[in-house]
Design a protein around this motif. Structure first.
Motif, PDB file in Angstrom:
ATOM      1  N   TYR A 190     -22.498   9.569 -10.898  1.00  0.00           N
ATOM      2  CA  TYR A 190     -22.788   8.203 -10.497  1.00  0.00           C
ATOM      3  C   TYR A 190     -24.221   8.120  -9.973  1.00  0.00           C
ATOM      4  N   TYR A 204     -15.744   0.803  -6.054  1.00  0.00           N
ATOM      5  CA  TYR A 204     -16.736   1.876  -5.929  1.00  0.00           C
ATOM      6  C   TYR A 204     -16.079   3.244  -6.090  1.00  0.00           C
ATOM      7  N   HIS A 205     -14.911   3.374  -5.515  1.00  0.00           N
ATOM      8  CA  HIS A 205     -14.178   4.628  -5.678  1.00  0.00           C
ATOM      9  C   HIS A 205     -13.958   4.932  -7.159  1.00  0.00           C
ATOM     10  N   LEU A 227      -2.656   6.509  -6.778  1.00  0.00           N
ATOM     11  CA  LEU A 227      -4.067   6.731  -7.104  1.00  0.00           C
ATOM     12  C   LEU A 227      -4.225   7.996  -7.931  1.00  0.00           C
ATOM     13  N   ARG A 236       0.810  -1.213   0.000  1.00  0.00           N
ATOM     14  CA  ARG A 236       0.000   0.000   0.000  1.00  0.00           C
ATOM     15  C   ARG A 236       0.851   1.273   0.000  1.00  0.00           C
ATOM     16  N   THR A 277     -10.012   3.883  -1.162  1.00  0.00           N
ATOM     17  CA  THR A 277      -9.226   4.811  -1.977  1.00  0.00           C
ATOM     18  C   THR A 277      -8.800   4.231  -3.320  1.00  0.00           C
ATOM     19  N   GLU A 278      -8.822   2.917  -3.441  1.00  0.00           N
ATOM     20  CA  GLU A 278      -8.376   2.295  -4.690  1.00  0.00           C
ATOM     21  C   GLU A 278      -9.367   1.273  -5.219  1.00  0.00           C
ATOM     22  N   MET A 308     -11.241  -7.426   5.339  1.00  0.00           N
ATOM     23  CA  MET A 308     -11.352  -6.022   5.734  1.00  0.00           C
ATOM     24  C   MET A 308     -12.429  -5.840   6.804  1.00  0.00           C
ATOM     25  N   SER A 331     -11.372  -1.367  -1.188  1.00  0.00           N
ATOM     26  CA  SER A 331     -10.571  -0.258  -0.680  1.00  0.00           C
ATOM     27  C   SER A 331     -11.290   1.067  -0.900  1.00  0.00           C
ATOM     28  N   ASN A 344      -7.321  -3.899  -3.588  1.00  0.00           N
ATOM     29  CA  ASN A 344      -8.392  -4.561  -2.847  1.00  0.00           C
ATOM     30  C   ASN A 344      -9.727  -4.051  -3.380  1.00  0.00           C
TER      31      ASN A 344
END
Lengths: 183, 746
Positions: free
Chosen positions: A29, B314-315, A9, A2, B310-311, B203, B308, B305
């Protein structure tokens, strides 16, 4: 793994934007597209199930099944089981239940015999079918354009079950789910 | 009746597409007549030879989400018998059901590699790399001879140990000159990401991931210190790694398994460096590429993941700009239908009793307490009910999206129980009326469509081959690995042959052995039904004895077997309640006169073994079926064309036009390039088979797209006109199909 995720990102977002173009970036969305059926649960009572030796299918009692066998094709419908004396007090735990089967030949020849039908209850007990009283002999097969309707019965307890059809003694291409109800 | 209607549809649509090709000129590169329905031979008068046969205008599909599930045959998934109405009924009514979609091998892992690289099975990947995370083959063992026919192994990696070497002698990670779809996407300027549920551990709230089961690059098994070349993870010895109980199976705090995630199994993805700035392999070596804009294929922008914040998925779905062009989604070993009983959360606590989600879309469903631990297709349905609506509400899906729900392989045969439920059998009740190996053979079937014709075969590759002796007995297992049948034993002595029935030189692969005697703990008091959680249909006809309980009848056998699904209330519970009817030699039920607690099922001989088969080939991964949803697919469509993982790969390569990519440098052994593939048209591995059919107008049944109308690519009017004609044709076909359905219903 991570480590550097935030930087990556941000990079990823930038990259994606460059790859996808910006013409749709203002889209928000949420909400479903209109082309999806509003209710996608099957509700058509006249649904035709397609079944073959290689791809058996599963139907509910009353469903018509388009069966494709090596020897021919047929539409077969099993309605039932009908139970006598519903609402009796006390409710009978075991009844003679009756199915009405209709077979319409579409192509070639499809074997028909009572011994090819059987029911199994929810604990695996097997119930062979018997002819109903006064029933005319069943033709041994249906061919294109011919239609045969017959009744058959078995002595079964109340509850869930499956009606199998094994044309010519082969593996069953279709099974109908049913419930024996006497209440 | 429905199939006949589809044939008519295909012919009319084919005629329209040919018209488009003639009028539109360049459209001919993306549209053609093709196979559909159960009679997939294309009329010669309308057959085209285009390399891109999807029937869609270039760039129509902009985003793909592949959700890959595990180990279910078509009849288990699409028969309604396994508590999975969402996948069985709901999703096919939103899109198209591919009834004849096949896996390419057994067991799991070889299918994942076939999907993304076109490489065929080899024994180590067929055994899910349960020995070590180490290198397979080398760049100089990539086969350079032959052409692109079905019998050629051109471009396939040969094991250093040779064909049919035992598990553990071949290795698992493909050499750097083996390109993947992801390298091709890199080189074509397309974005992608691999999402895995439970990657880096579960998680659950308050839980800190403690294991490094997937700490190697790209989610590979082991710690960050492990790599397949210099420090291979010993997957056969998981307890040597802190916090790990299994690399190939789920554990309670981490249900991710690397064998179901294709990325760590290719050096072309592992070996990337962030120093290069273009997608050209020549700057990084072999088939290795650099993602669009830099970084590496294993960085956090590409391996994430699923949940996650942030990644995760859904993000990324929040806008089209943040949504990758291609998304690979691997559910964990519970949610992918693999485990019959889950080690951890199966998402059952994320829904109310009516099946509605309890939390808002986008929240992590693992932030719920499971109310049961049932796995199988029940668990995968929960997963799909959570994530597919999430995708469908995204702007990227509405603008040329394609959701693809598929399976790796048809494993096990539904009638054999395993992790399928509700499989009351069709056999019995006599001792001689028993199941045969036929269902096992079917589960190992192969299928694809070549030059418009369905074929029940596939290229087997150089490593897991099929061969027979002079007696017609199969000597080697093939891609199906003898997964669901019992082969003859190997000979320990040739003269005289020992044991009885042995075959000299046989390679048994994943074959089982003829069962010996078995002791079962059972319950039964009266009647003829014995409850036995271990019973399966394959036990039908076995003699039953009981030396423990007094009064047990003699000369009795296993009759009708029933396995009924039940809710697993703990990770150690069972998902199936089994029972059988006790019968005599004539099949007549035998009534118990006293309680029974323990029984012994008699050993079987080769001739009694219902799974014994010495001669039938096991060429593939069995039929699984597949469902696709898109604005370019008319809801409720059905296709009977044979497809497999190689067809899928070729389809993706065509949809994303990877042949237009910039990485045209020759790969070292002289077997094509990343962007050009083996055939110069962008197809790698067995996706480059000559004549291999891609998903076409039997799948993309609405080639004009649905509202909101996707932006058509800029094109001259001459091209636009035939596209309008196609749209009109589609409308006419809809009317025709509806009329036909009413006739059928009547």
């Amino acid at each position: 793994m991570r480590a550097g995720a935030a930087a990556a990102l941000a990079a990823g977002i930038t990259l994606a934007a460059s790859a996808c173009g910006a013409s749709h970036s203002s889209s928000h969305y949420g909400g479903y597209p209109k082309f999806l059926p509003p209710s996608t649960l099957h509700t058509d009572p006249h649904h035709v199930v397609v079944a073959t030796d290689a791809q058996p299918d599963y139907a509910s009692q009353g469903d018509t099944v388009d069966v494709h066998l090596a020897s021919g094709d047929a539409l077969i419908t099993a309605v039932g089981p009908a139970t006598p004396g519903q609402g009796l007090d006390p409710e009978p735990q075991i009844s003679y239940v009756t199915w009405t089967v209709t077979v319409v030949g579409e192509k070639g020849s499809v074997p028909v015999a009572l011994r090819d039908f059987s029911a199994v209850d929810d604990v695996g007990r097997l119930y062979p079918m018997s002819p109903t009283q006064g029933e005319a002999p069943i033709p041994s097969k249906v061919t294109k354009g011919t239609k045969v309707t017959f009744a058959m019965r078995a002595q079964m307890p109340t509850g869930e079950g499956l009606l199998h059809w094994e044309p010519g003694g082969k593996l069953s291409p279709v099974a109908w789910d049913f419930t024996v109800e006497t209440d | 009746m429905r199939i006949r209607a589809r044939r008519r549809t295909s012919v009319v649509l084919a005629a329209l597409t040919v018209s488009a090709a003639v009028v539109g000129g360049s459209v001919a590169t993306t549209t053609s007549a093709r196979a559909a329905g159960t009679s997939p031979t294309i009329p010669s008068s309308v057959q085209l030879t285009s390399s891109d046969d999807t029937g869609l205008a270039p760039g129509s599909i902009k985003h793909v989400w592949l959700i890959i599930l595990e180990n279910k045959s078509y009849d288990a998934t699409f028969s309604g018998l396994n508590k999975n109405s969402y996948l069985w009924q709901t999703l096919p009514q939103q899109g198209v059901l591919l009834k004849n979609y096949y896996g390419t091998g057994h067991s799991s892992q070889d299918n994942y590699e076939a999907l993304v690289s076109g490489q065929a099975a080899e024994e180590d990947t067929q055994e899910d790399c349960d020995k070590a995370y180490d290198d397979f083959g080398a760049n100089d063992t990539i086969i350079k001879t032959g052409g692109l026919g079905m019998t050629s192994n051109y471009g396939q990696v040969l094991s250093k140990a040779g064909a049919n070497a035992p598990d553990g002698q071949n290795g698992c990670v493909y050499p750097s000159d083996t390109p993947t779809l992801f390298n091709q996407l890199d080189a074509a300027g397309k974005t992608w990401k691999g999402y895995a549920q439970d990657l880096e551990g579960a998680m659950d709230p308050g839980e800190t991931p403690t294991t490094e089961r997937e700490g190697a690059l790209c989610g590979g098994p082991g710690t960050p210190a492990n790599n397949p070349t210099t420090n291979p993870t010993q997957t056969s010895n998981p307890t040597a790694y802190p916090g790990v109980t299994s690399f190939t199976g789920a554990q309670a705090n981490d249900q991710y398994v690397a064998k179901h995630f294709p990325f760590p199994w290719f050096h072309s993805l592992l070996d990337g460096t962030s120093t290069a700035t273009t997608g050209d392999a020549s700057t990084a070596g072999g088939a290795t590429t650099v993602p669009v804009g830099g970084g590496t294929d294993c960085d956090a922008a590409h391996i994430a993941n699923l949940d996650s914040p942030t990644e995760g998925l859904y993000h990324d779905l929040q806008s089209e700009a943040t949504t990758p062009d291609f998304s690979w989604i691997t559910p964990d070993n519970c949610s992918d239908a693999h485990d019959a009983v889950c080690k951890g959360n199966n998402l059952s606590g994320a829904f109310d009793s009516n099946g509605n989600p309890l939390a808002s879309v986008g929240s992590d469903p693992e932030n719920s307490t499971p109310i049961n631990y049932t796995g199988g297709l029940y668990a995968s349905d929960l997963f799909l009910k959570w994530y597919i609506p999430m995708i469908e509400q995204s702007p990227a899906f509405k603008d040329g999206g394609l959701i693809d729900v598929t399976f790796d392989e048809g494993n096990p045969p539904f009638t054999y129980s395993g992790n399928s439920f509700y499989n009351a059998d069709n056999y019995g009740p006599t001792a001689t009326d028993k199941p045969g190996a036929v269902a096992g053979i079917k589960a190992d079937q192969a299928g694809e469509n070549i030059d418009g014709k369905n074929v029940a075969s596939q290229p087997e590759g150089p490593n897991s081959t099929l061969s027979t002796n002079s007696a017609g007995q199969q000597l080697t297992p093939g891609d199906g690995n003898n997964a669901f049948i019992d082969r003859p034993p190997a000979c320990t002595s040739v003269s005289p042959p020992e044991p009885a029935g042995c075959v000299p030189g046989i390679v048994r692969g994943g074959s089982g052995s003829t069962p010996g005697a078995r002791n079962d703990t059972v319950t039964g008091t009266d009647g003829s039904i014995v409850t036995d959680s271990s019973i399966t249909e394959l036990d039908t006809g076995r003699a039953v004895t009981d030396t423990t309980d007094p009064g047990f009848p003699s000369n009795v056998y296993v009759g009708q077997v029933t396995d009924v699904g039940k809710t697993a209330t703990s990770p150690t519970d069972t998902a199936v309640a089994g029972s059988f009817q006790l019968v005599d030699g004539n099949g007549t039920p035998v009534t118990l006169t006293s309680p029974v607690t323990k029984i012994t099922l008699a050993a079987e001989t080769l001739t009694q073994d219902p799974l014994y088969d010495a001669t039938d080939a096991t060429p593939g991964g069995g039929e699984t079926g597949s469902v696709l949803i898109s604005p370019y697919i008319r809801p409720g469509s059905v296709s009977s064309v044979d497809y497999n993982h190689y067809s899928w790969l070729r389809t993706m390569e065509d949809l994303f036009d990877v042949s237009a990519g910039t990485d045209t440098a020759k790969l070292a052994p002289g077997v094509g390039s990343v962007s050009g593939g083996l055939d110069g048209l962008g197809h790698i591995g067995y996706a480059a088979q000559k004549g291999l059919t891609v998903f076409g107008n039997d799948v993309f049944t609405n080639p004009a797209g649905s509202t909101p109308s996707p932006a058509l690519p800029e094109a001259p009017l001459a091209i636009g006109l035939p596209l309008v004609a196609l749209a009109a044709g589609g409308t006419a076909l809809t009317v025709r199909r509806r009329r036909r359905k009413r006739v059928a219903a009547a």
